[in-house]
Enzyme design. Structure first.
Site, mmCIF file in Angstrom:
data_model
loop_
_atom_site.group_PDB
_atom_site.id
_atom_site.type_symbol
_atom_site.label_atom_id
_atom_site.label_comp_id
_atom_site.label_asym_id
_atom_site.label_seq_id
_atom_site.Cartn_x
_atom_site.Cartn_y
_atom_site.Cartn_z
ATOM 1 N N LYS A 26 0.836 -1.199 0.000
ATOM 2 C CA LYS A 26 0.000 0.000 0.000
ATOM 3 C C LYS A 26 0.875 1.254 0.000
ATOM 4 C CE LYS A 26 -4.079 -2.071 0.403
ATOM 5 N NZ LYS A 26 -5.246 -1.836 -0.465
ATOM 6 N N ASP A 83 -0.648 -0.142 -4.365
ATOM 7 C CA ASP A 83 -2.072 0.203 -4.308
ATOM 8 C C ASP A 83 -2.233 1.513 -3.548
ATOM 9 O OD1 ASP A 83 -4.812 0.340 -4.039
ATOM 10 O OD2 ASP A 83 -5.049 -1.670 -3.200
ATOM 11 N N GLU A 95 -2.289 0.299 -8.506
ATOM 12 C CA GLU A 95 -3.727 0.083 -8.334
ATOM 13 C C GLU A 95 -4.390 1.299 -7.708
ATOM 14 O OE1 GLU A 95 -6.515 -3.104 -5.858
ATOM 15 O OE2 GLU A 95 -4.532 -3.691 -6.603
ATOM 16 N N GLU A 142 -12.197 -2.228 -8.237
ATOM 17 C CA GLU A 142 -12.917 -2.676 -7.046
ATOM 18 C C GLU A 142 -13.999 -1.700 -6.619
ATOM 19 O OE1 GLU A 142 -10.712 -1.755 -3.029
ATOM 20 O OE2 GLU A 142 -9.205 -2.356 -4.507
ATOM 21 N N ASP A 166 -15.082 -6.992 -8.955
ATOM 22 C CA ASP A 166 -15.403 -7.578 -7.649
ATOM 23 C C ASP A 166 -16.881 -7.921 -7.660
ATOM 24 O OD1 ASP A 166 -16.100 -8.027 -4.940
ATOM 25 O OD2 ASP A 166 -14.528 -6.693 -4.230
ATOM 26 N N HIS A 173 -10.455 -8.285 -7.613
ATOM 27 C CA HIS A 173 -10.225 -7.724 -6.280
ATOM 28 C C HIS A 173 -10.719 -8.737 -5.263
ATOM 29 C CE1 HIS A 173 -11.883 -5.176 -2.854
ATOM 30 N NE2 HIS A 173 -10.567 -5.051 -2.777
#
Length: 372
Positions: free
Chosen positions: A174, A203, A229, A255, A278, A305
Site C-alpha cells: 500500500k 495500491d 492500483e 474494485e 469484484d 479484487h
C-alpha cells in the site's frame, strides 16, 4: 428449485492483527453481509458482500435484501439466474433509487447465493459449472503483509517472510503517505529485501491527485512495479487515462466500479491495464462474467479484487482464461466450510460443490450480529 425463503445475515470478523489501514481506511473487522436462499427441497445457497463492518449501514443492505428483493424472489425458480438478475437489477422502483451502492451490494449477495445454490444442485464446484478450469494453477499475490499502517521495518520483514517462508512470488504494498517519498523509501527497502525476481505491485486506494501520481511514478519506475492500483479518485476516467499515457507502470482498478458500463468507459478511454472486478460491487457473479468477457475482448488481463471475496473469486479466476492472478487476504477464509487456501504461492483449486460461500456453524455462532 423453487425459492422458499430468503434469510439475510451479518457477520463481523476480525482482521489480521486487530487493525489495518490503507491510505483512506482503517478497520478492525470485515463485514460479511449476505443471505441464505433456501429452496423448497431444503437445499441452501449462500451469498454475501463485503463491508467495513459498520452495523448501521450493514443493516441497510440486509433490509434491502429482506424487504425489496425477497418478495420478488420467493416462489421463483432459482436456476433461472439470468432472468432473476434482470428482474432485480431492472426493477423500476429499485432502479430509481439504486444502480450502485446499497442496492447493488444487496443484489450481489443474492446473485452469488443463486449461483452457489445452482452449483450445489449440480453437485459440482462453481468453476466446473461455468465450463471447467482454464488453468492448472492460479498464482496468489499477498496484500496482507503490505498495509500502510505497518511500520517500515515490519513491512520489510513481513515481505521477506512471505517470500522465503510462505512461498509467495507476488506481493502488493500500500502507498499513499502525505509525502510520496516516504512510500518510495518503503518500496526501495522491500525491493532490496525480496530481490528482483519477486513481483511487487502497489495500491494507492484513490488517495493522490494526478500531479502527485506523475511525480511518484517518475521515481518508482526503476523499482519494476507490476501495477499501480487505484492511483486516483475511483471515478476519474480522464486522469487515469492521462496517467496511463505518462508512465510505464501499468494502471489497475475496478474494485470501486459498480457496473459493466463503468468498466467499459475506462477501457474505451485507455485508462486501465489490469481489470479488477469484484462480485460484491458488481451485481454478483452474473455481471462479473460480463466484465471479464469485456476485458477478454480487449485482451486485457483480469485480476479480481479479493475484497476478502477470495471464496468465490478463486472459482471465477480458475475458470476465466483472462485471469492469471488473484489477491490473497486471509481475514475471513476460516469462517467457511471450504476455505480459500494458498500453498507455495498458488491458490488450491476448490473441489466442494458450490461457490465456496457457505459459512461454518462456528462462524455464525461467533460473529453474527443482529439485523435490527
Amino acid at each position: 428449485m423453487r425459492i422458499a425463503r430468503i434469510e439475510p445475515f451479518i457477520l463481523h470478523i476480525p482482521v489480521t492483527g486487530g487493525s489495518i489501514a490503507d491510505s483512506t481506511h482503517r478497520i478492525s473487522h470485515w463485514g460479511v453481509v449476505g443471505t441464505k436462499v433456501v429452496a423448497e427441497d431444503g437445499l441452501t445457497g449462500y451469498g454475501f458482500t463485503g463491508t467495513h463492518a459498520d452495523l448501521a449501514s450493514d443493516r441497510l443492505i440486509t433490509a434491502c435484501i429482506r424487504d425489496c428483493y425477497a418478495p420478488l424472489l420467493v416462489g421463483e425458480d432459482a436456476s433461472e439466474h439470468s432472468r432473476l438478475w434482470l428482474k432485480l437489477a431492472r426493477h423500476p422502483a429499485l432502479q430509481w433509487v439504486g444502480r450502485a451502492g446499497i442496492t447493488q451490494l444487496a443484489l450481489a449477495a443474492v446473485d452469488v447465493a443463486l449461483w452457489d445454490l445452482k452449483a450445489k444442485k449440480a453437485g459440482v464446484p462453481l468453476w466446473h459449472l461455468l465450463g471447467g478450469a482454464s488453468k492448472s494453477k492460479l498464482e496468489a499475490y499477498n496484500t496482507d503483509i503490505g498495509w500502510l499502517s505497518i511500520p517500515k521495518d515490519e513491512l520489510v520483514e513481513g515481505a521477506r517472510m512471505a517470500v522465503e517462508r510462505d512461498g509467495f512470488h507476488r506481493i502488493k504494498i500500500k502507498v499513499g503517505h502525505a509525502d510520496p517519498m516516504t512510500d518510495i523509501g518503503r518500496l526501495e527497502a522491500v525491493r532490496r529485501a525480496v530481490g528482483d525476481h519477486v513481483t511487487m505491485a502497489i495500491d494507492g486506494n484513490g488517495k493522490w491527485d494526478l500531479p502527485t501520481c506523475k511525480r511518484f511514478c517518475a521515481r518508482a519506475e526503476g523499482l519494476d512495479i507490476f501495477w499501480f492500483e487505484e492511483p486516483l479518485w475511483y471515478d476519474d476516467i480522464g486522469s487515469h487515462a492521462e496517467l496511463a499515457r505518462s508512465t510505464a507502470i501499468p494502471v489497475a482498478l475496478g474494485e470501486q466500479l459498480y457496473t459493466l458500463d463503468a468498466f467499459r468507459a475506462f477501457v474505451q478511454a485507455g485508462a486501465i491495464h489490469y481489470v479488477q472486478p469484484d462480485v460484491t460491487r458488481l451485481g454478483g457473479i452474473t455481471e462479473y462474467i460480463q466484465v471479464a468477457e469485456l476485458a477478454l475482448a480487449h485482451r486485457l488481463p483480469v485480476a479480481p479484487h479479493a475484497g476478502e471475496m477470495s471464496q468465490v473469486h478463486v472459482h471465477l479466476a480458475y475458470w476465466h482464461p483472462a485471469t492469471p492472478v488473484l489477491e490473497y487476504i486471509p481475514w475471513i477464509k476460516d469462517a467457511f466450510a471450504d476455505p480459500a487456501a494458498v500453498a507455495d504461492g498458488c491458490f488450491r483449486r476448490p473441489e466442494q460443490p458450490g461457490a465456496g460461500t457457505t459459512p461454518t456453524r462456528d462462524a455464525f455462532a461467533r460473529f453474527s450480529k443482529p439485523l435490527a
